[in-house]
Scaffold this motif. Structure first.
Motif, PDB file in Angstrom:
ATOM      1  N   ALA A   1      64.102  51.559  38.402  1.00 57.24           N
ATOM      2  CA  ALA A   1      64.323  52.550  39.453  1.00 57.24           C
ATOM      3  C   ALA A   1      63.395  52.331  40.648  1.00 57.24           C
ATOM      4  CB  ALA A   1      64.119  53.956  38.891  1.00 57.24           C
ATOM      5  N   GLY A   2      62.554  51.272  40.573  1.00 56.18           N
ATOM      6  CA  GLY A   2      61.697  50.951  41.702  1.00 56.18           C
ATOM      7  C   GLY A   2      60.299  51.510  41.625  1.00 56.18           C
ATOM      8  N   GLU A   3      59.879  51.996  40.455  1.00 56.53           N
ATOM      9  CA  GLU A   3      58.540  52.552  40.299  1.00 56.53           C
ATOM     10  C   GLU A   3      57.524  51.446  39.976  1.00 56.53           C
ATOM     11  OE1 GLU A   3      57.733  55.606  40.794  1.00 56.53           O
ATOM     12  OE2 GLU A   3      59.342  56.963  40.164  1.00 56.53           O
ATOM     13  N   ILE A   4      56.248  51.733  40.246  1.00 60.46           N
ATOM     14  CA  ILE A   4      55.157  50.906  39.744  1.00 60.46           C
ATOM     15  C   ILE A   4      54.667  51.556  38.453  1.00 60.46           C
ATOM     16  CG2 ILE A   4      52.817  50.050  40.116  1.00 60.46           C
ATOM     17  CD1 ILE A   4      53.362  49.858  43.043  1.00 60.46           C
ATOM     18  N   VAL A   5      54.668  50.793  37.387  1.00 61.90           N
ATOM     19  CA  VAL A   5      54.201  51.262  36.083  1.00 61.90           C
ATOM     20  C   VAL A   5      52.883  50.565  35.775  1.00 61.90           C
ATOM     21  CG1 VAL A   5      54.670  51.298  33.598  1.00 61.90           C
ATOM     22  CG2 VAL A   5      56.505  51.804  35.233  1.00 61.90           C
ATOM     23  N   GLY A   6      51.904  51.326  35.278  1.00 61.14           N
ATOM     24  CA  GLY A   6      50.595  50.773  34.963  1.00 61.14           C
ATOM     25  C   GLY A   6      50.375  50.649  33.466  1.00 61.14           C
ATOM     26  N   VAL A   7      49.842  49.505  33.031  1.00 64.14           N
ATOM     27  CA  VAL A   7      49.572  49.285  31.606  1.00 64.14           C
ATOM     28  C   VAL A   7      48.216  48.611  31.436  1.00 64.14           C
ATOM     29  CG1 VAL A   7      52.008  49.096  30.990  1.00 64.14           C
ATOM     30  CG2 VAL A   7      50.728  47.035  31.563  1.00 64.14           C
ATOM     31  N   PHE A   8      47.646  48.807  30.254  1.00 67.59           N
ATOM     32  CA  PHE A   8      46.410  48.136  29.845  1.00 67.59           C
ATOM     33  C   PHE A   8      46.750  47.313  28.604  1.00 67.59           C
ATOM     34  CE2 PHE A   8      45.100  52.115  31.932  1.00 67.59           C
ATOM     35  CZ  PHE A   8      44.307  51.591  32.944  1.00 67.59           C
ATOM     36  N   PRO A   9      47.062  46.033  28.775  1.00 69.73           N
ATOM     37  CA  PRO A   9      47.578  45.248  27.641  1.00 69.73           C
ATOM     38  C   PRO A   9      46.557  44.930  26.559  1.00 69.73           C
ATOM     39  CG  PRO A   9      47.325  43.870  29.579  1.00 69.73           C
ATOM     40  CD  PRO A   9      47.093  45.279  30.025  1.00 69.73           C
ATOM     41  N   GLU A  10      45.275  45.279  26.776  1.00 69.62           N
ATOM     42  CA  GLU A  10      44.309  45.156  25.690  1.00 69.62           C
ATOM     43  C   GLU A  10      44.490  46.279  24.675  1.00 69.62           C
ATOM     44  OE1 GLU A  10      40.204  43.775  27.435  1.00 69.62           O
ATOM     45  OE2 GLU A  10      41.275  44.958  28.945  1.00 69.62           O
ATOM     46  N   ALA A  11      45.224  47.324  25.083  1.00 70.70           N
ATOM     47  CA  ALA A  11      45.572  48.485  24.239  1.00 70.70           C
ATOM     48  C   ALA A  11      44.420  49.470  24.069  1.00 70.70           C
ATOM     49  CB  ALA A  11      46.105  48.056  22.882  1.00 70.70           C
ATOM     50  N   THR A  12      43.191  48.997  23.932  1.00 70.69           N
ATOM     51  CA  THR A  12      42.048  49.888  23.784  1.00 70.69           C
ATOM     52  C   THR A  12      40.916  49.434  24.711  1.00 70.69           C
ATOM     53  OG1 THR A  12      41.145  48.563  21.969  1.00 70.69           O
ATOM     54  CG2 THR A  12      42.567  50.414  21.368  1.00 70.69           C
ATOM     55  N   ILE A  13      39.953  50.320  24.906  1.00 68.87           N
ATOM     56  CA  ILE A  13      38.795  49.994  25.740  1.00 68.87           C
ATOM     57  C   ILE A  13      37.996  48.862  25.095  1.00 68.87           C
ATOM     58  CG2 ILE A  13      36.536  50.873  26.496  1.00 68.87           C
ATOM     59  CD1 ILE A  13      37.884  53.578  26.966  1.00 68.87           C
ATOM     60  N   SER A  14      37.572  47.921  25.915  1.00 71.01           N
ATOM     61  CA  SER A  14      36.739  46.821  25.431  1.00 71.01           C
ATOM     62  C   SER A  14      35.279  47.264  25.404  1.00 71.01           C
ATOM     63  CB  SER A  14      36.892  45.603  26.347  1.00 71.01           C
ATOM     64  OG  SER A  14      35.933  44.617  26.028  1.00 71.01           O
ATOM     65  N   ARG A  15      34.706  47.356  24.219  1.00 74.62           N
ATOM     66  CA  ARG A  15      33.300  47.752  24.090  1.00 74.62           C
ATOM     67  C   ARG A  15      32.348  46.663  24.575  1.00 74.62           C
ATOM     68  NH1 ARG A  15      31.682  51.816  20.144  1.00 74.62           N
ATOM     69  NH2 ARG A  15      33.473  52.939  19.297  1.00 74.62           N
ATOM     70  N   SER A  16      32.825  45.420  24.612  1.00 76.47           N
ATOM     71  CA  SER A  16      31.971  44.327  25.082  1.00 76.47           C
ATOM     72  C   SER A  16      32.056  44.169  26.598  1.00 76.47           C
ATOM     73  CB  SER A  16      32.381  43.013  24.411  1.00 76.47           C
ATOM     74  OG  SER A  16      33.658  42.606  24.855  1.00 76.47           O
ATOM     75  N   PHE A  17      33.009  44.864  27.210  1.00 74.07           N
ATOM     76  CA  PHE A  17      33.279  44.795  28.647  1.00 74.07           C
ATOM     77  C   PHE A  17      33.773  43.415  29.073  1.00 74.07           C
ATOM     78  CE2 PHE A  17      29.602  47.864  28.258  1.00 74.07           C
ATOM     79  CZ  PHE A  17      30.420  48.963  28.083  1.00 74.07           C
TER      80      PHE A  17
ATOM     81  N   TRP B   1      35.526  46.871  37.765  1.00 73.62           N
ATOM     82  CA  TRP B   1      34.165  46.671  37.291  1.00 73.62           C
ATOM     83  C   TRP B   1      33.294  47.821  37.785  1.00 73.62           C
ATOM     84  CZ3 TRP B   1      32.684  44.267  33.328  1.00 73.62           C
ATOM     85  CH2 TRP B   1      31.335  43.984  33.097  1.00 73.62           C
ATOM     86  N   GLY B   2      32.417  48.305  36.910  1.00 80.04           N
ATOM     87  CA  GLY B   2      31.537  49.424  37.245  1.00 80.04           C
ATOM     88  C   GLY B   2      31.993  50.742  36.669  1.00 80.04           C
ATOM     89  N   THR B   3      33.271  50.846  36.307  1.00 76.85           N
ATOM     90  CA  THR B   3      33.775  52.107  35.765  1.00 76.85           C
ATOM     91  C   THR B   3      33.170  52.413  34.401  1.00 76.85           C
ATOM     92  OG1 THR B   3      35.709  51.044  34.759  1.00 76.85           O
ATOM     93  CG2 THR B   3      35.942  51.834  37.010  1.00 76.85           C
ATOM     94  N   GLN B   4      32.741  51.353  33.681  1.00 76.00           N
ATOM     95  CA  GLN B   4      32.137  51.562  32.361  1.00 76.00           C
ATOM     96  C   GLN B   4      30.826  52.335  32.448  1.00 76.00           C
ATOM     97  OE1 GLN B   4      32.032  48.760  34.096  1.00 76.00           O
ATOM     98  NE2 GLN B   4      30.606  47.236  33.290  1.00 76.00           N
ATOM     99  N   ARG B   5      30.190  52.335  33.595  1.00 78.92           N
ATOM    100  CA  ARG B   5      28.927  53.054  33.759  1.00 78.92           C
ATOM    101  C   ARG B   5      29.140  54.567  33.825  1.00 78.92           C
ATOM    102  NH1 ARG B   5      25.710  50.775  38.677  1.00 78.92           N
ATOM    103  NH2 ARG B   5      23.958  51.778  37.586  1.00 78.92           N
ATOM    104  N   MET B   6      30.367  54.996  34.110  1.00 75.73           N
ATOM    105  CA  MET B   6      30.661  56.416  34.242  1.00 75.73           C
ATOM    106  C   MET B   6      31.026  57.066  32.916  1.00 75.73           C
ATOM    107  SD  MET B   6      32.811  56.467  37.802  1.00 75.73           S
ATOM    108  CE  MET B   6      32.879  58.266  37.793  1.00 75.73           C
ATOM    109  N   TRP B   7      31.963  56.409  32.181  1.00 75.88           N
ATOM    110  CA  TRP B   7      32.421  57.038  30.934  1.00 75.88           C
ATOM    111  C   TRP B   7      33.187  56.003  30.126  1.00 75.88           C
ATOM    112  CZ3 TRP B   7      36.490  61.549  30.469  1.00 75.88           C
ATOM    113  CH2 TRP B   7      36.460  62.049  29.164  1.00 75.88           C
ATOM    114  N   THR B   8      32.575  55.566  29.043  1.00 79.14           N
ATOM    115  CA  THR B   8      33.214  54.566  28.208  1.00 79.14           C
ATOM    116  C   THR B   8      32.977  54.878  26.743  1.00 79.14           C
ATOM    117  OG1 THR B   8      33.540  52.186  27.940  1.00 79.14           O
ATOM    118  CG2 THR B   8      31.263  52.948  28.108  1.00 79.14           C
TER     119      THR B   8
END
Length: 240
Positions: free
Chosen positions: A108-124, A150-157
């Motif tokens: 339908a012309g939308e932008i869809v966002g995904v995180f293909p790692e599936a979960t947060i990377s604890r090693s960054f 980059w840098g978002t891990q410093r806020m809440w991870t």
């Protein structure tokens, strides 16, 4: 249909970021298409990554519909907001429904966002990618839009307390050129190419980051291979 919720939520987020004194370094936003479907693919290092990925699409005046855990949609506060912003719930026991929902949005012309790692990377560092993003882009006939944060891990991870006060954190965002999802290409091969591009962007974002840890107690957010005290990928895998 008018977007009655998403734009005000973005406005509130921007106000909060100004209050927190966040400093943004955003590059490559010209690669976000001004119209038509695309699958935005990013690394995942923070609970807030979807917010920053969404901000990267705003110069193109686009809204991103993120695929997110179904439990978020059942929360009494976040649920109504997620549904009103037309994000896409993912119930792992009914994965086909989420896939088809995302497919309809892309077509339908939308932008869809995904995180293909599936979960947060604890090693960054970048984890293995699931092939679903590649297959989804191929089936929808839309490009893949690689991105790195980059840098978002410093806020809440994961595994660390939230730091949402006025810390003046820099946040670095890099968006790459769209990657064609040719239907004849093997999904695993396309996934490898996609992951390689996100890795390049992630390396560039980390190199551009303007601060280093202030001392040993502040090095937890820096990957081990860069001299920090974050878990190695192997150690992080054991923690998951």
């Amino acid at each position: 249909m008018a977007e009655l919720v998403y734009p005000p939520v973005i406005g509130i987020a921007r106000t909060m970021f100004r209050v927190q004194g966040l400093r943004f370094d955003m590059a490559g936003t010209e690669h976000v298409p001004h119209r038509g479907g695309a699958l935005l693919v990013s690394n995942h290092i923070s609970y807030l990554d979807f917010v920053f990925c969404g901000l990267a699409a705003r110069p193109a005046k686009r809204l991103v519909r993120f695929m997110a855990k179904e439990s978020v949609f059942r929360h009494k506060v976040s649920g109504p907001l997620m549904r009103a912003m037309k994000h896409i719930p993912v119930d792992r026991s009914r994965g086909v429904a989420a896939y088809e929902h995302a497919l309809r949005a892309l077509r339908a012309g939308e932008i869809v966002g995904v995180f293909p790692e599936a979960t947060i990377s604890r090693s960054f560092t970048l984890k293995a990618f699931k092939t679903g993003a590649a297959r989804l882009a191929q089936d929808a006939g839309v490009p893949l839009l690689p991105m790195a944060l980059w840098g978002t891990q410093r806020m809440w991870t994961k595994g660390h307390p939230r730091r949402l006060g006025r810390h003046h954190f820099p946040i670095t965002m890099r968006v790459g050129e769209p990657l064609a999802a040719e239907p004849h290409e093997d999904a695993e091969s396309l996934t490898d190419r996609l992951r390689g591009r996100v890795q390049e962007l992630l390396d560039a974002a980390a190199r551009a980051y303007p601060v280093r840890p202030s001392g040993p107690d502040d090095s937890w957010w820096l990957p081990a291979h860069l001299g920090g005290t974050a878990p190695t990928p192997e150690q992080a895998e054991a923690l998951a």
